[in-house]
Design a protein around this motif. Sequence first.
Motif, PDB file in Angstrom:
ATOM      1  N   THR A 428      50.553 -70.654  -2.529  1.00 43.75           N
ATOM      2  CA  THR A 428      49.497 -70.089  -3.368  1.00 43.75           C
ATOM      3  C   THR A 428      48.147 -70.539  -2.825  1.00 43.75           C
ATOM      4  OG1 THR A 428      48.688 -69.864  -5.648  1.00 43.75           O
ATOM      5  CG2 THR A 428      49.553 -72.006  -5.036  1.00 43.75           C
ATOM      6  N   GLY A 429      47.079 -70.177  -3.503  1.00 44.45           N
ATOM      7  CA  GLY A 429      45.735 -70.523  -3.054  1.00 44.45           C
ATOM      8  C   GLY A 429      44.883 -70.999  -4.205  1.00 44.45           C
ATOM      9  N   TYR A 430      43.850 -71.742  -3.879  1.00 43.21           N
ATOM     10  CA  TYR A 430      42.940 -72.232  -4.916  1.00 43.21           C
ATOM     11  C   TYR A 430      42.281 -71.079  -5.660  1.00 43.21           C
ATOM     12  CZ  TYR A 430      43.357 -76.496  -2.101  1.00 43.21           C
ATOM     13  OH  TYR A 430      43.841 -77.568  -1.396  1.00 43.21           O
ATOM     14  N   TYR A 431      42.124 -69.939  -4.982  1.00 36.89           N
ATOM     15  CA  TYR A 431      41.450 -68.793  -5.596  1.00 36.89           C
ATOM     16  C   TYR A 431      42.393 -67.595  -5.727  1.00 36.89           C
ATOM     17  CZ  TYR A 431      37.580 -71.884  -4.840  1.00 36.89           C
ATOM     18  OH  TYR A 431      36.766 -72.988  -4.876  1.00 36.89           O
ATOM     19  N   ASP A 432      43.669 -67.908  -5.838  1.00 37.26           N
ATOM     20  CA  ASP A 432      44.691 -66.894  -6.084  1.00 37.26           C
ATOM     21  C   ASP A 432      44.690 -66.532  -7.567  1.00 37.26           C
ATOM     22  OD1 ASP A 432      47.035 -65.398  -6.383  1.00 37.26           O
ATOM     23  OD2 ASP A 432      48.319 -67.189  -6.340  1.00 37.26           O
ATOM     24  N   ASP A 433      44.582 -65.245  -7.870  1.00 31.48           N
ATOM     25  CA  ASP A 433      44.601 -64.799  -9.263  1.00 31.48           C
ATOM     26  C   ASP A 433      45.900 -65.175  -9.959  1.00 31.48           C
ATOM     27  OD1 ASP A 433      42.148 -63.652  -8.760  1.00 31.48           O
ATOM     28  OD2 ASP A 433      42.981 -61.686  -8.307  1.00 31.48           O
ATOM     29  N   SER A 434      46.973 -65.345  -9.191  1.00 26.67           N
ATOM     30  CA  SER A 434      48.282 -65.677  -9.772  1.00 26.67           C
ATOM     31  C   SER A 434      48.658 -67.137  -9.568  1.00 26.67           C
ATOM     32  CB  SER A 434      49.365 -64.774  -9.165  1.00 26.67           C
ATOM     33  OG  SER A 434      49.142 -63.422  -9.482  1.00 26.67           O
ATOM     34  N   GLN A 435      47.662 -67.981  -9.311  1.00 19.79           N
ATOM     35  CA  GLN A 435      47.998 -69.392  -9.091  1.00 19.79           C
ATOM     36  C   GLN A 435      48.735 -69.996 -10.284  1.00 19.79           C
ATOM     37  OE1 GLN A 435      45.882 -73.374  -9.559  1.00 19.79           O
ATOM     38  NE2 GLN A 435      44.948 -72.605  -7.679  1.00 19.79           N
ATOM     39  N   PRO A 460      42.628 -72.987   0.578  1.00 24.01           N
ATOM     40  CA  PRO A 460      41.501 -72.152   0.118  1.00 24.01           C
ATOM     41  C   PRO A 460      41.746 -70.674   0.384  1.00 24.01           C
ATOM     42  CG  PRO A 460      40.974 -73.159   2.218  1.00 24.01           C
ATOM     43  CD  PRO A 460      42.300 -73.714   1.817  1.00 24.01           C
ATOM     44  N   TYR A 461      42.726 -70.120  -0.308  1.00 27.55           N
ATOM     45  CA  TYR A 461      43.138 -68.734  -0.115  1.00 27.55           C
ATOM     46  C   TYR A 461      43.075 -67.995  -1.448  1.00 27.55           C
ATOM     47  CZ  TYR A 461      45.246 -71.454   3.657  1.00 27.55           C
ATOM     48  OH  TYR A 461      45.444 -72.334   4.687  1.00 27.55           O
ATOM     49  N   ASP A 462      43.015 -66.661  -1.369  1.00 30.12           N
ATOM     50  CA  ASP A 462      43.064 -65.849  -2.578  1.00 30.12           C
ATOM     51  C   ASP A 462      44.408 -65.139  -2.648  1.00 30.12           C
ATOM     52  OD1 ASP A 462      42.873 -63.777  -0.754  1.00 30.12           O
ATOM     53  OD2 ASP A 462      40.896 -63.095  -1.410  1.00 30.12           O
ATOM     54  N   HIS A 463      44.500 -64.135  -3.503  1.00 31.52           N
ATOM     55  CA  HIS A 463      45.778 -63.459  -3.741  1.00 31.52           C
ATOM     56  C   HIS A 463      46.283 -62.749  -2.492  1.00 31.52           C
ATOM     57  CE1 HIS A 463      48.796 -62.151  -6.581  1.00 31.52           C
ATOM     58  NE2 HIS A 463      48.673 -60.895  -6.199  1.00 31.52           N
ATOM     59  N   TRP A 464      45.369 -62.379  -1.600  1.00 33.45           N
ATOM     60  CA  TRP A 464      45.755 -61.615  -0.407  1.00 33.45           C
ATOM     61  C   TRP A 464      45.958 -62.514   0.801  1.00 33.45           C
ATOM     62  CZ3 TRP A 464      47.088 -57.576  -2.823  1.00 33.45           C
ATOM     63  CH2 TRP A 464      46.338 -57.126  -3.930  1.00 33.45           C
ATOM     64  N   THR A 465      45.014 -63.413   1.040  1.00 32.34           N
ATOM     65  CA  THR A 465      45.108 -64.234   2.244  1.00 32.34           C
ATOM     66  C   THR A 465      46.221 -65.275   2.163  1.00 32.34           C
ATOM     67  OG1 THR A 465      43.340 -65.666   1.386  1.00 32.34           O
ATOM     68  CG2 THR A 465      42.703 -63.893   2.864  1.00 32.34           C
ATOM     69  N   ALA A 466      46.671 -65.618   0.969  1.00 36.43           N
ATOM     70  CA  ALA A 466      47.798 -66.549   0.835  1.00 36.43           C
ATOM     71  C   ALA A 466      49.121 -65.886   1.193  1.00 36.43           C
ATOM     72  CB  ALA A 466      47.867 -67.110  -0.582  1.00 36.43           C
TER      73      ALA A 466
END
Length: 713
Positions: A428-435, A460-466
């Motif tokens: 997951t990522g720190y800025y993942d909407d589904s964290q 430090p990833y979001d929903h896509w880059t993770a």
Amino acid sequence: MKKSVLILLLIANSITYFGQEISLKKIDLSDSVAIEQQMKQIAGFCDTENLSEIDVFKFQLIRGDYEDALITIKKRIKETPTDQRQYLDVYRHYVEAKLSKNFKDVFKKSYKNYVENSDDIQVINLDKALILRDPTDYYISNFNTTYGNIKSEKISQATSKDLVKKYFLSTVFSSTRAIYFEEIKQDHKRRYIVNDRIVIPMKDGAEVSMVIVKRKGKSTTKKSAILVSSIYAGTNEVSAMLSASKGYIGVIANTRGKRWSKSDIKPLEYENTDVYEVIDWISKQAWSNQKVAMFGGSYNGFTQWASMKHKVHPALKTIVPMVAIAPGIDYPMENNVLHNYSYSWNFYVTNNKFLDYKASNDINRWNSLKNTWYKTGVAFNKLDSLDGQVNTLWNSYMQHPSYDKYWKKMIPYKQEFAKIDIPILTITGYYDDSQRGAMYYFSEHHKYVKNPNHYLLVGPYDHWTAQSKPEESLRNYKLDKSALINIEEDIIYQWFDYVLKGKAKPSILKDKVNFQVMGTNTWMHKPSLNAMTNDTLQFHLSSEKGNDFYALKTKANNSEVSMSIDFKDRKTMNNIDYYPWPLERDQINKKDGLIFKSEALKEDIIINGSFLGNLEFSINKKDVDYSVILYQLTPEGNYFHLSYYIGRASYAKDREQRNLLTPNQTTQISFDNSKLISKKLQKGSQIVIVVNVNKNNNAQINYGTGRDEIPKA
């Protein structure tokens, strides 16, 4: 011939230079020849001295300086890693074709040769960048909209440069898309055996559509299967091809009702039985060695956990859920606050057997809907009435505001985690909407199983880059080099080789919890979430007022502050900045919420984990949706968004049972599941906390009546 002369004369008179501005006579966008000539003139007008190398190339190309453009793009390609050249190679072939007398034939021949001489991974990356995430329609629309919105008869250097760059993307991709689409797809047929017409029955009579992908020329020995269980029919083939290229059998199972299944489309509801039966079917195939692994992100992460709801199939050896949603936990609501982004998603996945991109991309429709709803004050459960189209799935969500049986039947619940004993890698990522969904599974598994073989990778990833490979920057924050890992191609398949083939474990997984510390260019590795921290920073809200801020104290105090929210006021919104985009900004809205600021830190510190808090307040309502945002105020004066929490007060104690507040009586609300973060805070930084009430057009408004907006059955 006369017609050509007239057009050229018209264009020559359509632009006049006035110092640093240009007088622009608008042309009908349907006249592509005239537009091309006008953009060529504008590109010639622009000063390119301080532009990046790739932007200089764009201006060279649009001006028609093809030989110079070819030199520039070849240099850039040489300096760029192979797995990041997908767009650059299109540009190179485009320029070379422009230098010829037959653009289409030359581009087709050169691009075909390029694809045929690329390896499997390169072609898969081409598909991901150019087909799966096809940007062409956006580029065309973006240029047309920008051009159409120009109202002044004079445009500045900045506007001119922006227009040329957008035109570059529009013209390059619109004139080459059909060619590279065909060449990439034909190349897939040369490399893979794809059977996408398989339909298998479920025990209850429903159907599930399957896709099997094998690499041509590979060994015919029995192999392990890498399964992606997905509602996104037609989007996972490249993942299956990647599995086949890595020496596995790639398998896709689409949600019942999707692709060639004749069943009704039922998102979320049947994966808890269907995926188990799919795994059982795979294990009985002649090509199977009875070993199945799963991976995928978002919905495709949820399906992995759903497969183990009742028991773990003996053939399932590992799962790699990335940014996995947890229905009822973080989707479609967040701490029992129902967001409206799921409204359009329902049409996207249920309107047809594949995906309804037209509906999903109708931004005007969705923005108009949420703005109309907010301004008129219509009940949230009447969204589909405003929209003019029944949204059955949305109405089902509305009937289940608590974490009840409707949600519990979808994924493992409490003791059901105890039987899950396979290796798992959560990403997951720190800025993942589904964290919160990803961390819910991770925490519950560790709660009910002592020391499970369950690893966590987070950065430090979001929903896509993770789910893939991070880019150099995320929402205006430049990532440390150590964070730029290829998650799908390297980490995930190293993990599969480790579990299924007995090879070495990915080197980055040095312990159970592995996290990238932003601002240090390093990763840390700990045995548990609790081990991430060795101390706690504690702050108390204070009524002591400074310039636009209240004080954030290190010692407790008995002061109080007040705020008032007018739910009838639909001209303004509250809590509009809680979502972390961009990550760093030069200022925050000082009139939106209660803002508290600490003294400057006396030394560098690293913060790891999730922040938690206790709010003590009195309200004249029975309920409230509130948020807490955590910022770093940097020594340079910028606000860096660290984390946030948003939730419904009546569910703070128990997401399954609503406990209403007593109006005008002091109450305490605790929260501990904010977004996890790891970042170095420099000496001189200050902690800023914003406490707010949620009232905007992105989520259900809680009026505090204690009633739920539930539609009649």
